[in-house]
Design an enzyme around this catalytic site. Sequence first.
Site, PDB file in Angstrom:
ATOM      1  N   ARG A 189       6.800  -5.660   2.672  1.00  0.00           N
ATOM      2  CA  ARG A 189       5.416  -6.692   2.766  1.00  0.00           C
ATOM      3  C   ARG A 189       5.434  -6.475   1.394  1.00  0.00           C
ATOM      4  O   ARG A 189       5.620  -5.242   0.852  1.00  0.00           O
ATOM      5  CB  ARG A 189       4.620  -5.742   3.489  1.00  0.00           C
ATOM      6  CG  ARG A 189       2.900  -6.437   2.925  1.00  0.00           C
ATOM      7  CD  ARG A 189       2.138  -6.562   4.063  1.00  0.00           C
ATOM      8  NE  ARG A 189       1.178  -4.763   4.165  1.00  0.00           N
ATOM      9  CZ  ARG A 189       0.251  -4.525   4.306  1.00  0.00           C
ATOM     10  NH1 ARG A 189      -0.242  -5.579   5.061  1.00  0.00           N
ATOM     11  NH2 ARG A 189      -0.494  -2.617   3.836  1.00  0.00           N
ATOM     12  N   GLU A 219      -6.061 -12.788   6.192  1.00  0.00           N
ATOM     13  CA  GLU A 219      -6.672 -11.267   6.423  1.00  0.00           C
ATOM     14  C   GLU A 219      -8.037 -12.004   5.270  1.00  0.00           C
ATOM     15  O   GLU A 219      -8.928 -10.683   5.269  1.00  0.00           O
ATOM     16  CB  GLU A 219      -6.403 -10.495   6.005  1.00  0.00           C
ATOM     17  CG  GLU A 219      -5.021 -10.089   4.261  1.00  0.00           C
ATOM     18  CD  GLU A 219      -4.782  -8.973   4.069  1.00  0.00           C
ATOM     19  OE1 GLU A 219      -4.944  -8.108   4.645  1.00  0.00           O
ATOM     20  OE2 GLU A 219      -3.685  -9.682   3.487  1.00  0.00           O
ATOM     21  N   HIS A 276       0.714  -1.202   0.104  1.00  0.00           N
ATOM     22  CA  HIS A 276      -0.456   0.323  -0.021  1.00  0.00           C
ATOM     23  C   HIS A 276       0.869   1.221  -0.022  1.00  0.00           C
ATOM     24  O   HIS A 276       0.488   2.615   0.228  1.00  0.00           O
ATOM     25  CB  HIS A 276      -1.086   0.131   1.215  1.00  0.00           C
ATOM     26  CG  HIS A 276      -2.333  -1.211   1.750  1.00  0.00           C
ATOM     27  ND1 HIS A 276      -2.953  -1.371   0.351  1.00  0.00           N
ATOM     28  CD2 HIS A 276      -2.113  -2.754   1.988  1.00  0.00           C
ATOM     29  CE1 HIS A 276      -3.392  -1.947   0.263  1.00  0.00           C
ATOM     30  NE2 HIS A 276      -3.179  -2.804   1.482  1.00  0.00           N
ATOM     31  N   ASP A 297      16.508  -9.668  -1.509  1.00  0.00           N
ATOM     32  CA  ASP A 297      17.965  -9.478  -1.972  1.00  0.00           C
ATOM     33  C   ASP A 297      18.126  -7.914  -1.909  1.00  0.00           C
ATOM     34  O   ASP A 297      19.640  -7.549  -1.534  1.00  0.00           O
ATOM     35  CB  ASP A 297      18.210  -9.549  -4.035  1.00  0.00           C
ATOM     36  CG  ASP A 297      18.157 -11.060  -4.678  1.00  0.00           C
ATOM     37  OD1 ASP A 297      17.925 -12.166  -3.626  1.00  0.00           O
ATOM     38  OD2 ASP A 297      17.766 -10.835  -5.544  1.00  0.00           O
ATOM     39  N   ASP A 322      -9.136  -6.256   6.240  1.00  0.00           N
ATOM     40  CA  ASP A 322      -9.330  -7.436   4.592  1.00  0.00           C
ATOM     41  C   ASP A 322     -10.343  -7.645   4.938  1.00  0.00           C
ATOM     42  O   ASP A 322     -11.508  -8.134   4.911  1.00  0.00           O
ATOM     43  CB  ASP A 322      -8.247  -7.032   4.335  1.00  0.00           C
ATOM     44  CG  ASP A 322      -8.068  -6.731   3.581  1.00  0.00           C
ATOM     45  OD1 ASP A 322      -8.740  -6.063   2.384  1.00  0.00           O
ATOM     46  OD2 ASP A 322      -6.456  -6.038   3.263  1.00  0.00           O
TER      47      ASP A 322
END
Length: 267
Positions: A79, A158, A54, A93, A184
């Site tokens: 995330r 969620e 987000h 990475d 969610d």
Amino acid sequence: MSSSTSSIQTKKSLKSRLREGENLYGLFLLSLSPEIAEIAAFSGYDFIIIDLEHGAGGIREAVNCIRAIEAAGCSAVVRVPDITQAWAKKALDLGTAGIMFPMVENGRSASDAVSFCRYRPDGVRGCAYSVVRDSKFGFDEAYLANYIDNLLVMCQIESEEGVKNVNEIVAVDGVDCVMMGPRDLSASLGLLHDPGNPTVKSALKTAETAVLASDPVRGGAYLAGMATAQDTPMDLWARGYHVVLGSADVSLFKKAAVDDVKANKKA
């Protein structure tokens, strides 16, 4: 050991701290501002989640935030936007202390998430460990022996489907932490505008109970969640959560800005 590797400083991983019985308190970073990330890290959070799902930024912004967070002695988690090998590879990475996968709804998707975090034969992660930041660009000679133990893998439940399949998600080897996603979840239950509804609370309790019944030392998972208007951090700690996110950077700034204007703007 070479002089280059002997000088590398390490700190306890988030996974190690949880295994030693610590409770961890964190913050979501949506601005992807290195300055805000650094301020948050100096403030005393145990970890900061750089939100590529987000947040308004990408990989280049994320690595700059990771550097700022680590320089202040804190740990960074990323995330990713979805459960894909490409996103996981990019995030890992960068040298993050943890990775969070959103909307994990069954054991298969949880297994996929874990496989994206491990090199063959244990997974399908692409091998560039000699030239990426995760191995300190090849300077960390012990990297391959330790990278699994040093990485915290978090899966978010969620949705109604995720709650239904919580036991199979928790049972997946390599899922270290299960994170509840109440907003969610309420939307998936048809209660987007009523996250405090008893139906939502009941679904959360079902998932919480299943995770807490597992033993992280024997293949279970730690329980994580984010505070909301319905559940304060203290509420979550009282219910046995091991990891709690108190807020997000933009939410904290919004409140500070609104409070400042209300208190000091001349009419």
